[in-house]
Write a protein that holds these residues in place. Structure first.
Motif, PDB file in Angstrom:
ATOM      1  N   CYS A  46       0.731  -1.162   0.004  1.00 13.33           N
ATOM      2  CA  CYS A  46       0.035  -0.140  -0.056  1.00 13.33           C
ATOM      3  C   CYS A  46       0.929   1.137   0.111  1.00 13.33           C
ATOM      4  CB  CYS A  46      -0.923   0.076   1.313  1.00 13.33           C
ATOM      5  SG  CYS A  46      -2.207  -1.025   1.092  1.00 13.33           S
ATOM      6  N   SER A  47       2.102   1.122   0.479  1.00 13.00           N
ATOM      7  CA  SER A  47       2.644   2.362   0.524  1.00 13.00           C
ATOM      8  C   SER A  47       4.339   2.195   0.525  1.00 13.00           C
ATOM      9  CB  SER A  47       2.684   3.164   1.985  1.00 13.00           C
ATOM     10  OG  SER A  47       2.859   2.230   3.161  1.00 13.00           O
ATOM     11  N   ASP A  48       5.199   3.292   0.452  1.00 12.66           N
ATOM     12  CA  ASP A  48       6.310   3.227   0.268  1.00 12.66           C
ATOM     13  C   ASP A  48       6.998   3.224   1.831  1.00 12.66           C
ATOM     14  OD1 ASP A  48       6.371   5.778   1.251  1.00 12.66           O
ATOM     15  OD2 ASP A  48       7.019   6.515  -0.821  1.00 12.66           O
ATOM     16  N   THR A  79       0.770   3.523  -2.862  1.00 16.27           N
ATOM     17  CA  THR A  79       0.590   2.969  -4.248  1.00 16.27           C
ATOM     18  C   THR A  79      -0.932   3.099  -4.554  1.00 16.27           C
ATOM     19  OG1 THR A  79       0.237   0.785  -3.251  1.00 16.27           O
ATOM     20  CG2 THR A  79       2.425   1.476  -3.504  1.00 16.27           C
ATOM     21  N   PRO A  80      -1.017   2.597  -6.154  1.00 17.45           N
ATOM     22  CA  PRO A  80      -2.553   2.525  -6.540  1.00 17.45           C
ATOM     23  C   PRO A  80      -3.427   1.840  -5.593  1.00 17.45           C
ATOM     24  CG  PRO A  80      -1.074   2.654  -8.304  1.00 17.45           C
ATOM     25  CD  PRO A  80      -0.099   2.405  -7.164  1.00 17.45           C
ATOM     26  N   GLN A  83      -4.264   3.643  -2.471  1.00 15.89           N
ATOM     27  CA  GLN A  83      -5.190   4.795  -2.461  1.00 15.89           C
ATOM     28  C   GLN A  83      -6.696   4.065  -2.629  1.00 15.89           C
ATOM     29  OE1 GLN A  83      -3.718   6.630  -6.158  1.00 15.89           O
ATOM     30  NE2 GLN A  83      -1.960   7.343  -5.485  1.00 15.89           N
TER      31      GLN A  83
END
Length: 470
Positions: A46-48, A79-80, A83
């Protein structure tokens, strides 16, 4: 110690859930949704790496409470898929956490007595949610149609500067979801400042904000009477919400235009009149719990009087049963009617030739006083932990603005949120959660002595009356 068998653990959990009141069940469900969202947003899919557990917790709370305050860049750090998870949490919080909670509670508490089911329905109606079953499906269907229509218009005419395809479609859908649910989350770090002069984007976002903030009761009443739409056919609630909302939008627009025009050197003074009208109208609509901005928002770009006007609009918020927060438009209308009756020396509160029950007036006073005290307590705590010796110390106006924005689930930010440490951001997290659930619902969840059967026992006790001078 021997571990408990899974079936027995499930049975005990269900038994514990059955003992919860509706407010307690709502609080527990909200916390579970936020916890699940936190771990999802913090995961690599989901995220960095810049998004840790704390950033994920703050963002998940802001999404479920449809606030919009954030300490990350949604378009860059998520990330998409992340989101998409964020958009889903916005839907869960915006469509009505209490409605979804009670819908789920129907599966958990199958053995509930008729008395508890009636209590559940009355509590939902008391806290601004229309019920479950067919009503819940109608709420979801209305939201789906309006969100998809908004996304289609944004894709076709609004975000036409973006390349056609998946990126434009997702931007249109995400902002449509965020606008209808009054969340204020955007995929760009400057919110909608790049579309300040785009009439389609401004019109669609404002319309979705207003429709989401009106509440399902109002939109359903308007739709049911669409063939014979006359004022006398609409309920008092619908007429009062429409009148108060329109008046607040007009006052906000004219007030911002006046305060910023008189304040030389601020952002609106550099615009033409057409752009100034559009920006102030958008700011007035968005300040009522949406959180989108088309102009830079800071202590330098907006005058103190303009910020005070925005704080007032934020504190009032949307309408009961809507996707926004605040003390609600009907609460303010009831207080204004009470003040008018008091000044005229009348014993009864009358709105549009209808007498308002005393319990409604007392509820409006309780919500306003409790909310104001809670916001002041938040501001006091932030002032105590802020560093006055910093190079650019935060003013009390900035702290108060941020507290009202968090409690009213607006999401407008003067750049204060990222400057606060974890303790200050924790205060905002608590404020967002309390503001979304409602201060009275939270108190009901904490104090079981406020249950109806105990209140009825207390009402059997009479006390002598005595005047109090105020």
């Amino acid at each position: 110690m021997k571990p408990m068998p899974l079936p027995k653990a499930i049975h005990r959990t269900q038994a514990w859930y059955r003992r919860l009141t509706v407010p307690q069940f709502t609080v527990v469900t909200g916390l579970l949704v936020i916890t699940t969202g936190t771990f999802l947003l913090a995961s690599p899919m989901c995220s960095d790496s810049t998004v840790g557990l704390w950033e994920a917790l703050f963002t998940a709370t802001s999404a479920v409470t449809v606030t919009g305050l954030t300490v990350i860049d949604v378009g860059r750090d998520l990330t998409p898929f992340g989101q998409g998870v964020l958009a889903f949490m916005i839907l869960v919080g915006g469509l009505g956490l209490m409605a979804i909670t009670t819908f789920l509670q129907g599966f958990v508490v199958r053995g509930a007595s008729l008395r508890r089911r009636l209590d559940r329905g009355q509590t939902l109606d008391q806290f601004g949610v229309g019920g479950i079953g067919s009503t819940f499906r109608s709420i979801a269907l209305t939201a789906t149609v309006l969100i998809l229509m908004g996304a289609l218009v944004l894709y076709t005419f609004g975000f036409s500067d973006l390349p056609a395809g998946g990126s434009r479609a997702w931007a249109s859908l995400f902002h449509s979801i965020s606008a209808y649910n009054n969340a204020g989350f955007g995929l760009w770090s400057d919110s909608l400042e790049g579309y300040r002069t785009n009439r389609v984007v401004n019109a669609v976002i404002m319309l979705l904000i207003v429709l989401g903030g009106l509440g399902w009761r109002v939109t359903n009443d308007l739709w049911s009477n669409r063939q014979r739409l006359k004022r006398r056919n609409l309920s008092l609630h619908t007429r009062l919400v429409l009148r108060t909302s329109a008046l607040l939008i007009l006052i906000g627009m004219l007030g911002l235009m006046l305060t910023e025009s008189l304040s030389k050197g601020h952002v609106l003074t550099t615009m033409g009149w057409q752009e100034r009208v559009m920006s102030t109208l958008f700011g007035s609509v968005s300040a009522r719990t949406a959180g989108f901005t088309t102009v830079p928002l800071s202590i330098q770009s907006i005058s103190d009087s303009g910020l005070l006007l925005l704080m007032t609009l934020m504190f009032i918020g949307a309408s009961p049963g809507g996707t926004g927060g605040g003390i609600k438009t009907t609460t303010v209308a009831a207080l204004m009617a009470t003040t008018r009756s008091t000044l005229r020396g009348h014993d009864d509160v009358v709105i549009r030739h209808r007498q308002i029950p005393d319990k409604v007036v007392l509820r409006a006073v309780s919500i306003t006083v409790a909310s104001l005290l809670f916001v002041l307590m938040m501001a006091l705590l932030l002032a105590l932990i802020s560093d006055p010796t910093a190079d650019d110390p935060l003013s009390f106006l900035e702290l108060m603005f941020t507290c009202i924005s968090a409690f009213a689930t607006v999401g407008l930010d003067l750049g204060v949120t990222e400057q606060l440490g974890h303790l200050g951001q924790l205060i905002l997290v608590v404020g967002m959660f309390v503001g979304r659930l409602g201060i009275l619902l939270l108190l009901s969840a904490i104090w079981e002595s406020f249950e109806r059967d105990q209140i009825q026992r207390q009402n059997r006790v009479g006390y002598p009356r005595e005047d109090l001078y105020v």
